[in-house]
Enzyme design. Sequence first.
Site, short mmCIF file in Angstrom:
data_model
loop_
_atom_site.label_atom_id
_atom_site.label_comp_id
_atom_site.label_asym_id
_atom_site.label_seq_id
_atom_site.Cartn_x
_atom_site.Cartn_y
_atom_site.Cartn_z
N SER A 137 -4.79 0.38 1.40
CA SER A 137 -3.82 1.42 1.73
C SER A 137 -2.55 0.75 2.24
O SER A 137 -2.47 -0.47 2.33
CB SER A 137 -4.38 2.34 2.81
OG SER A 137 -4.37 1.65 4.05
N LYS A 138 -1.58 1.58 2.58
CA LYS A 138 -0.28 1.05 3.02
C LYS A 138 -0.42 0.15 4.24
O LYS A 138 0.42 -0.71 4.47
CB LYS A 138 0.66 2.21 3.35
CG LYS A 138 1.08 2.97 2.10
CD LYS A 138 2.43 3.62 2.30
CE LYS A 138 2.82 4.49 1.11
NZ LYS A 138 2.43 5.89 1.26
N ARG A 139 -1.49 0.34 4.99
CA ARG A 139 -1.72 -0.52 6.16
C ARG A 139 -1.75 -1.98 5.76
O ARG A 139 -1.41 -2.86 6.54
CB ARG A 139 -3.05 -0.16 6.81
CG ARG A 139 -3.02 0.93 7.84
CD ARG A 139 -4.34 1.06 8.54
NE ARG A 139 -5.49 1.12 7.64
CZ ARG A 139 -6.41 0.19 7.51
NH1 ARG A 139 -6.35 -0.89 8.26
NH2 ARG A 139 -7.40 0.35 6.67
N GLY A 172 -0.14 -3.38 3.29
CA GLY A 172 1.11 -3.86 2.69
C GLY A 172 1.53 -2.89 1.60
O GLY A 172 0.97 -1.81 1.49
#
Length: 491
Positions: free
Chosen positions: A253-255, A257
Site C-alpha cells: 500500500s502507499k505506506r 512507497g
Amino acid sequence: MEVRVRYAPSPTGLQHIGGVRTALFNYFFARANGGKFLLRIEDTDRERYSDESLEDLYSTLEWLGIKWDEGPIVGGSCGPYVQSERTELYREYARKLVETGHAYYCYCTSERLEQLREKQKVEKKEFGYDRKCRDLSEEEQQKLRDQGIRPVIRLKIPLDGYTEYEDFLLGKMKKKNTDVNPDPILLKSDGFPTYHLANVIDDHFMGITHILRAQEWIPSIPLHVILYKAFGWEPPVYCHLPMVMGSDGQKLSKRHGSTSVRDFRAKGYLPEAILNYVSLIGWSYDDSREFFTREELERLFTLDKLNKAPGVFDYKKLDWFNGQYIRKKSDDELMALLIPYLEKAGTVSTPMTEAETAVLKAAVPLAKERLKYLSDIPEVIGFLFKAPENYCREDLIPKKLDQTKTLEILDVLSGMLDKFITMSEEEIEPVLRDKCAELGVKLGDFLMVLRVAVTGTRISPPIVGSIKLLGAEETERRIKNTINLLKSGDK
Ligand code: GLU
Ligand code: ZN
C-alpha cells in the site's frame, strides 16, 4: 477452445502495481495460448468514477506496450465493453432471474435497513439482510409499488446446502450457503447493476474462459457461482493471483512507497523494468532467470508457474532492474528519454540548442553508468551546462585535511589541467599518484576535491571523462573560482 481473458478495472483511481500485474498476466496468458485479451471498463460505481482514472488506465497500458484485442476504442463482437453502456442488458437479465424464481424484488427502505443494521449491531451479529421481501405475494408487492417505492432486485441464496467451487491455484473449496451474504443486491433501485451482476453477465456474454484476478475477490466466488447456476451458465476457470506484499509482509500500500505506475513513470522508471519486475511478483519461469522482455513473456507465461505464496514487492530490486535496463539502452535511445527531464529541470533550454545537444550527446555514455532513474540526470550532468555557483565546504574539504591543504591541492590541479585533456585515464593515473605522494594526500581525497570544485557535487560521472567534456579552460575557471571562494571564507 479459444482462451479468452479480460482485465476489468474500475476507473476509480490510478493504476497501481497490483492492477498492472493482473493486466499483464491476463495479457501474457492470452498471447501464450493464441487467445484473446479483452479490456472491460467496470464503471457502474458512478460516485467513485473519474475520467482521470480512465485516461490513466489507457496511458499506462500503452506505455507498457499492452494492446487489447477487444475492448473500448478497438471494439469487438461482444461490445460495448464499458459497463455503463450495457445497463439495459443487466436489467433484462435481472428480471429474468425474478421470473425464474432465482431473485426477487425487495422494497425495504434505507431507513428500515438502517434499523436492521443497528439491531444486529446490538446483538453483535454480522450485518445481513433478513430476507423480509423474499416471499412477498404479488398483491403485497403491488401495494408497495402503488406507494411509489422503487424496489431493488436481490438474489436468492439457497437456504441450505453448500456451494462448491475450484480455483486453479488454491484447489477445491466449499462454503455453506448459510454463510453466504444473505441475498445480495443485483440491481439497484436506480436500475444500475451491482458489481456481481454486471461482472457475471459480462464474463458470460464475452465468452471469458479464465478469470485471473486479485485474491481479494475470492470471497465473491460462491456468490458468483450461485449466480451462474441461477442463469444456467457454466462458470469460467478461476485463478486468483498471489497477493502482492510490501517488505514487511503487509499488503502493498502507499505506506510502503509509491504504488501508482504514474509515479514510477514520472520518476523515470523504464516500462521494460516495470513490466519485467512486476511479472516476477508471484510468478517465476524457473528459479534463476530474471530478465524477460515483453515478447518473451508473451511466449513463456504459464499459469502453473504461479506461486501460491504471496509475492513481495521490493523497491530496491525494481531500482536494480531499472538501472540494468537504462544501461541496456543505446546512447541515442537514452538521450531521447533524458531530454524531457533536462528541459523540465531547466538544465537545458527548450528546445535544446545545438551546443547543448552536442554536450549531452558526449555526456550520455558517461552518465549511463550513474543513473538509477531517468530523473537523476539533471543532478548527474547539470554541471556540464552550468558552473556550480557554490559548493558545500564539508563536501569540498576532505575529512582529514584542512583548508590550507585543500588550497594546495587546487593549486597543483590548476597547473596540470592540460594533462586531463591530452592523456587517457590509464595514462594519467600514475601521474596523479605521484602528485599525491608529493602532497602527502590520498588519491581519493585529491580527486574528490577536484570533483566538488568542478561539478559542485560529490556525485558525478567519472571525473577525468567529465573534464575532457568541459575543456581545460572552463575547468581552470571553476578551480580558480573555488580558490577565491575558499580564500574569501565564503561558503
Ligand atoms: N472491477 C473489478 C476490479 O476493479 C474487477 C474484478 C474482477 O476481475 O472480477 O477489480
Ligand atoms: Zn426487503
